[in-house]
Design a protein around this motif. Structure first.
Motif, PDB file in Angstrom:
ATOM      1  N   ASP A   1       9.775  15.179   9.635  1.00 12.75           N
ATOM      2  CA  ASP A   1       8.678  14.318  10.093  1.00 12.75           C
ATOM      3  C   ASP A   1       7.998  13.660   8.904  1.00 12.75           C
ATOM      4  O   ASP A   1       7.631  12.482   8.955  1.00 12.75           O
ATOM      5  CB  ASP A   1       7.661  15.148  10.889  1.00 12.75           C
ATOM      6  N   LEU A   2       7.829  14.438   7.822  1.00 10.28           N
ATOM      7  CA  LEU A   2       7.201  13.892   6.621  1.00 10.28           C
ATOM      8  C   LEU A   2       8.070  12.790   6.020  1.00 10.28           C
ATOM      9  O   LEU A   2       7.547  11.752   5.575  1.00 10.28           O
ATOM     10  CB  LEU A   2       6.988  15.008   5.598  1.00 10.28           C
ATOM     11  N   GLU A   3       9.394  13.007   6.024  1.00 10.60           N
ATOM     12  CA  GLU A   3      10.304  11.982   5.518  1.00 10.60           C
ATOM     13  C   GLU A   3      10.195  10.698   6.322  1.00 10.60           C
ATOM     14  O   GLU A   3      10.191   9.595   5.774  1.00 10.60           O
ATOM     15  CB  GLU A   3      11.753  12.488   5.574  1.00 10.60           C
ATOM     16  N   LYS A   4      10.087  10.842   7.654  1.00 11.89           N
ATOM     17  CA  LYS A   4       9.967   9.666   8.508  1.00 11.89           C
ATOM     18  C   LYS A   4       8.673   8.912   8.217  1.00 11.89           C
ATOM     19  O   LYS A   4       8.651   7.676   8.154  1.00 11.89           O
ATOM     20  CB  LYS A   4      10.008  10.096   9.983  1.00 11.89           C
ATOM     21  N   GLU A   5       7.567   9.663   8.034  1.00  7.12           N
ATOM     22  CA  GLU A   5       6.292   9.028   7.703  1.00  7.12           C
ATOM     23  C   GLU A   5       6.375   8.308   6.360  1.00  7.12           C
ATOM     24  O   GLU A   5       5.874   7.188   6.215  1.00  7.12           O
ATOM     25  CB  GLU A   5       5.184  10.085   7.665  1.00  7.12           C
ATOM     26  N   GLN A   6       7.010   8.949   5.384  1.00  7.39           N
ATOM     27  CA  GLN A   6       7.150   8.327   4.071  1.00  7.39           C
ATOM     28  C   GLN A   6       8.026   7.081   4.143  1.00  7.39           C
ATOM     29  O   GLN A   6       7.743   6.076   3.476  1.00  7.39           O
ATOM     30  CB  GLN A   6       7.743   9.327   3.081  1.00  7.39           C
TER      31      GLN A   6
ATOM     32  N   THR B   1       8.377   5.136   6.769  1.00 11.41           N
ATOM     33  CA  THR B   1       7.589   4.085   7.418  1.00 11.41           C
ATOM     34  C   THR B   1       6.600   3.469   6.438  1.00 11.41           C
ATOM     35  O   THR B   1       6.449   2.242   6.369  1.00 11.41           O
ATOM     36  CB  THR B   1       6.834   4.666   8.634  1.00 11.41           C
ATOM     37  N   ALA B   2       5.917   4.334   5.679  1.00 12.61           N
ATOM     38  CA  ALA B   2       4.959   3.836   4.683  1.00 12.61           C
ATOM     39  C   ALA B   2       5.671   3.012   3.616  1.00 12.61           C
ATOM     40  O   ALA B   2       5.155   1.979   3.161  1.00 12.61           O
ATOM     41  CB  ALA B   2       4.221   5.008   4.047  1.00 12.61           C
TER      42      ALA B   2
ATOM     43  N   ILE C   1       4.996  -5.635   2.157  1.00 13.09           N
ATOM     44  CA  ILE C   1       3.891  -6.233   1.400  1.00 13.09           C
ATOM     45  C   ILE C   1       4.395  -6.801   0.075  1.00 13.09           C
ATOM     46  O   ILE C   1       4.035  -7.918  -0.323  1.00 13.09           O
ATOM     47  CB  ILE C   1       2.776  -5.190   1.161  1.00 13.09           C
ATOM     48  N   GLU C   2       5.260  -6.012  -0.594  1.00 20.15           N
ATOM     49  CA  GLU C   2       5.826  -6.476  -1.857  1.00 20.15           C
ATOM     50  C   GLU C   2       6.676  -7.724  -1.636  1.00 20.15           C
ATOM     51  O   GLU C   2       6.657  -8.658  -2.442  1.00 20.15           O
ATOM     52  CB  GLU C   2       6.684  -5.375  -2.490  1.00 20.15           C
ATOM     53  N   ALA C   3       7.427  -7.742  -0.524  1.00 24.14           N
ATOM     54  CA  ALA C   3       8.275  -8.904  -0.232  1.00 24.14           C
ATOM     55  C   ALA C   3       7.434 -10.158  -0.030  1.00 24.14           C
ATOM     56  O   ALA C   3       7.788 -11.245  -0.498  1.00 24.14           O
ATOM     57  CB  ALA C   3       9.122  -8.625   1.015  1.00 24.14           C
ATOM     58  N   ASP C   4       6.308  -9.994   0.690  1.00 22.66           N
ATOM     59  CA  ASP C   4       5.411 -11.145   0.879  1.00 22.66           C
ATOM     60  C   ASP C   4       4.871 -11.636  -0.461  1.00 22.66           C
ATOM     61  O   ASP C   4       4.750 -12.848  -0.702  1.00 22.66           O
ATOM     62  CB  ASP C   4       4.256 -10.763   1.807  1.00 22.66           C
ATOM     63  N   LYS C   5       4.517 -10.669  -1.319  1.00 28.43           N
ATOM     64  CA  LYS C   5       3.982 -11.045  -2.625  1.00 28.43           C
ATOM     65  C   LYS C   5       5.032 -11.781  -3.448  1.00 28.43           C
ATOM     66  O   LYS C   5       4.745 -12.835  -4.038  1.00 28.43           O
ATOM     67  CB  LYS C   5       3.519  -9.798  -3.377  1.00 28.43           C
ATOM     68  N   TYR C   6       6.264 -11.246  -3.450  1.00 31.82           N
ATOM     69  CA  TYR C   6       7.313 -11.902  -4.228  1.00 31.82           C
ATOM     70  C   TYR C   6       7.699 -13.256  -3.630  1.00 31.82           C
ATOM     71  O   TYR C   6       8.093 -14.175  -4.352  1.00 31.82           O
ATOM     72  CB  TYR C   6       8.546 -10.997  -4.323  1.00 31.82           C
ATOM     73  N   LYS C   7       7.578 -13.352  -2.301  1.00 28.34           N
ATOM     74  CA  LYS C   7       7.848 -14.639  -1.669  1.00 28.34           C
ATOM     75  C   LYS C   7       6.847 -15.686  -2.136  1.00 28.34           C
ATOM     76  O   LYS C   7       7.197 -16.834  -2.437  1.00 28.34           O
ATOM     77  CB  LYS C   7       7.782 -14.483  -0.144  1.00 28.34           C
ATOM     78  N   ALA C   8       5.576 -15.276  -2.200  1.00 26.51           N
ATOM     79  CA  ALA C   8       4.530 -16.192  -2.674  1.00 26.51           C
ATOM     80  C   ALA C   8       4.774 -16.565  -4.133  1.00 26.51           C
ATOM     81  O   ALA C   8       4.632 -17.735  -4.527  1.00 26.51           O
ATOM     82  CB  ALA C   8       3.152 -15.543  -2.518  1.00 26.51           C
TER      83      ALA C   8
ATOM     84  N   PHE D   1      13.851   4.005  -2.652  1.00 23.56           N
ATOM     85  CA  PHE D   1      12.577   4.390  -3.263  1.00 23.56           C
ATOM     86  C   PHE D   1      12.712   5.563  -4.253  1.00 23.56           C
ATOM     87  O   PHE D   1      11.714   6.149  -4.625  1.00 23.56           O
ATOM     88  CB  PHE D   1      11.520   4.722  -2.192  1.00 23.56           C
ATOM     89  N   TYR D   2      13.947   5.877  -4.666  1.00 25.20           N
ATOM     90  CA  TYR D   2      14.121   6.880  -5.706  1.00 25.20           C
ATOM     91  C   TYR D   2      14.295   6.155  -7.041  1.00 25.20           C
ATOM     92  O   TYR D   2      15.153   5.271  -7.181  1.00 25.20           O
ATOM     93  CB  TYR D   2      15.341   7.755  -5.442  1.00 25.20           C
ATOM     94  N   SER D   3      13.490   6.507  -8.028  1.00 29.45           N
ATOM     95  CA  SER D   3      13.553   5.848  -9.331  1.00 29.45           C
ATOM     96  C   SER D   3      13.373   6.883 -10.437  1.00 29.45           C
ATOM     97  O   SER D   3      12.579   7.817 -10.305  1.00 29.45           O
ATOM     98  CB  SER D   3      12.468   4.773  -9.440  1.00 29.45           C
ATOM     99  N   THR D   4      14.121   6.715 -11.522  1.00 30.56           N
ATOM    100  CA  THR D   4      13.976   7.590 -12.683  1.00 30.56           C
ATOM    101  C   THR D   4      12.961   7.021 -13.672  1.00 30.56           C
ATOM    102  O   THR D   4      12.659   7.658 -14.677  1.00 30.56           O
ATOM    103  CB  THR D   4      15.328   7.750 -13.409  1.00 30.56           C
ATOM    104  N   LYS D   5      12.456   5.834 -13.368  1.00 24.26           N
ATOM    105  CA  LYS D   5      11.482   5.213 -14.258  1.00 24.26           C
ATOM    106  C   LYS D   5      10.101   5.803 -14.022  1.00 24.26           C
ATOM    107  O   LYS D   5       9.835   6.431 -12.994  1.00 24.26           O
ATOM    108  CB  LYS D   5      11.452   3.695 -14.034  1.00 24.26           C
ATOM    109  N   ALA D   6       9.204   5.570 -14.980  1.00 24.89           N
ATOM    110  CA  ALA D   6       7.837   6.065 -14.864  1.00 24.89           C
ATOM    111  C   ALA D   6       7.145   5.410 -13.676  1.00 24.89           C
ATOM    112  O   ALA D   6       7.536   4.329 -13.227  1.00 24.89           O
ATOM    113  CB  ALA D   6       7.064   5.777 -16.149  1.00 24.89           C
ATOM    114  N   VAL D   7       6.125   6.091 -13.151  1.00 25.64           N
ATOM    115  CA  VAL D   7       5.380   5.572 -12.007  1.00 25.64           C
ATOM    116  C   VAL D   7       4.814   4.199 -12.347  1.00 25.64           C
ATOM    117  O   VAL D   7       4.195   4.001 -13.395  1.00 25.64           O
ATOM    118  CB  VAL D   7       4.228   6.539 -11.622  1.00 25.64           C
TER     119      VAL D   7
END
Length: 464
Positions: free
Chosen positions: A227-232, A234-235, A242-249, A415-421
């Motif tokens: 359930d937590l994975e599903k919530e994550q 969705t988020a 939101i990021e896609a809209d920003k990059y589109k702009a 959403f898995y990344s080895t880079k810093a936050v």
């Protein structure tokens, strides 16, 4: 034992395992990245089949005097078969849970399962005629089933779950404790149901019910992670939108800026041409200055055109495109990042793909960005392309930091990344894999920590 007490004990006994099946059945594992997710269907079947077995045993215990003699043999056979089938489902789960653990553990566990099944049928098959004529034969067969199939499968499944939970805990996942506790519960239940006869003491079914309840509670707690994975997820989708809209702009703004830059660049180029014609007899140093000005204007114009081409939305239409042109375009767009790195392109002009040009540009830009991020200044990044009648194979090789085996397994997870936050979204390789699959291809990643990374893209011909 009074009938009322027996009825309630077996009622709750079966209810525990039925609830276990429901706890798994009504979970959505579609978006789960946990290795255990594809194995839980077998545990659900065990829960439902074992609940049916215990409830049917309750019926036989209460109404045994009302079963006619002609059906008693059939009843004994049915009891033996459903007991075997319920434990067989647990054995399938044991096989699968061992598979997702370390290879050596899986090999030992699978060998034990095969040995248990072989010994069981070796003991049962010669006694089939004996079973058909003698009630004591069913008691003996039931003991074999409980000890070899029941206790054996519960022990191996429990150990597999315990090891999996401990591994999760070592990876700093707190929910691994619940998977480990579920494994302990399976071992306890296997011992009580497989090694301790029901006739030993009236409290045996009670202890079995308590062991089953321990499995249910631990499993229910462990399954909350889905359930937590599903919530994550969705988020994360919302964040990505939101990021896609920003990059589109940003893309629309970049297109506008590129358009505005093109006009003064064209005017500058025209003025330069007129200047060169008017002053044809310039000295070498002055000619060199004009040549440098022309080179700068042409470079700025080229980058502006590439930016306009890349920012243009994908149409979904495919055409034959030269791979070398796509690679060169990607390198030009990343010229601000490649100044300190050596990008080596080994690609023939004859290599073509039937593809969406913008998608391929996005693919190579993502791969080159990842390679640049992993490398130190002055490190070399090599891109090689080859083709034959069946496929086009492209490799992107860097000598950067590389990845550990654990990181490599999760490299293409969303959403898995080895880079810093804050330095990576964890979308790059997942998007790359999606683009490659869209063009009838496969992506393979080979990497070792400190040894760099090699990404191989294979595009197959004939299915475009």
């Amino acid at each position: 034992m009074p009938v009322f007490v027996t009825f309630n004990i077996y009622l709750f006994y079966g209810l525990v395992f039925f609830s276990m099946g429901c706890a798994v059945l009504f979970r959505n594992f579609r978006y789960s990245q946990l290795k255990i997710a594809p194995t839980l269907w077998a545990l659900a079947i065990f829960g439902f089949s074992h609940a049916f077995h215990e409830w049917s045993e309750l019926y036989v215990l209460i109404f045994t005097e009302h079963i006619s003699a002609e059906y008693k043999l059939l009843t004994q056979w049915l009891c033996l078969v459903k007991l075997f089938l319920s434990y067989a489902a647990l054995m399938v789960f044991a096989w699968q849970i061992l598979t997702i653990n370390h290879k050596r553990i899986a090999y030992i566990g699978h060998s034990l399962i095969i040995a248990l099944v072989f010994v069981y049928f070796y003991l049962i098959i010669p006694d089939l005629h004996h079973l058909a004529i003698n009630r004591s034969g069913f008691v003996e067969a039931s003991q074999y089933t409980r000890i070899l199939i029941g206790f054996g499968s519960a022990l191996l499944a429990g150990l597999g779950m315990l090891i999996y939970g401990v591994n999760l805990r070592q990876e700093q996942h707190s929910y691994g404790n619940y998977f480990a506790l579920c494994g302990v519960g399976l071992v306890l239940y296997g011992g009580l149901s497989g090694l301790v006869p029901t006739e030993y003491h009236y409290s045996v079914p009670i202890y079995r019910t308590l062991a089953g309840a321990l499995i249910l509670i631990a499993l229910f707690k462990a399954l909350k992670i889905f359930d937590l994975e599903k919530e994550q997820a969705t988020a994360a989708k919302l964040k990505r939108a939101i990021e896609a809209d920003k990059y589109k702009a940003i893309g629309q703004l970049a297109m506008g800026v590129a358009h505005e830059i093109n006009n003064p660049l064209a005017s500058s180029m025209l003025a330069l041409d007129l200047l060169e014609r008017k002053h044809a007899n310039l000295c070498d140093s002055q000619s060199n200055y004009l040549a440098r000005i022309r080179l700068g204007i042409e470079r700025a114009s080229s980058i502006s055109k590439e930016l306009l081409s890349y920012a243009r939305p994908a149409t979904g239409k495919r055409s034959f495109v030269a791979v070398k042109d796509i690679l060169s375009s990607a390198v030009k767009l990343l010229s601000h990042r490649t100044k300190l790195h050596q990008i080596e392109l080994n690609c023939s002009d004859s290599i073509v793909l039937y593809a969406e040009k913008i998608k391929l540009e996005e693919l190579f830009i993502n791969l080159l960005c990842n390679a640049i991020d992993a490398c130190e200044p002055s490190d070399k990044i090599r891109v090689n392309a080859q083709q034959d009648e069946k496929m086009v194979r492209i490799t992107v090789v860097d000598s950067g930091s590389g990845m550990t085996s654990t990181q490599l397994e999760r490299a293409t997870e969303l959403f898995y990344s080895t880079k810093a936050v804050g330095q990576g979204t964890g979308l790059g390789l997942a998007i790359c894999e999606q683009i490659v699959a869209l063009h009838n291809g496969k992506m393979h990643i080979a990497s070792s920590e400190g040894q760099g990374t090699c990404i191989t893209l294979t595009f197959y011909r004939g299915y475009d």
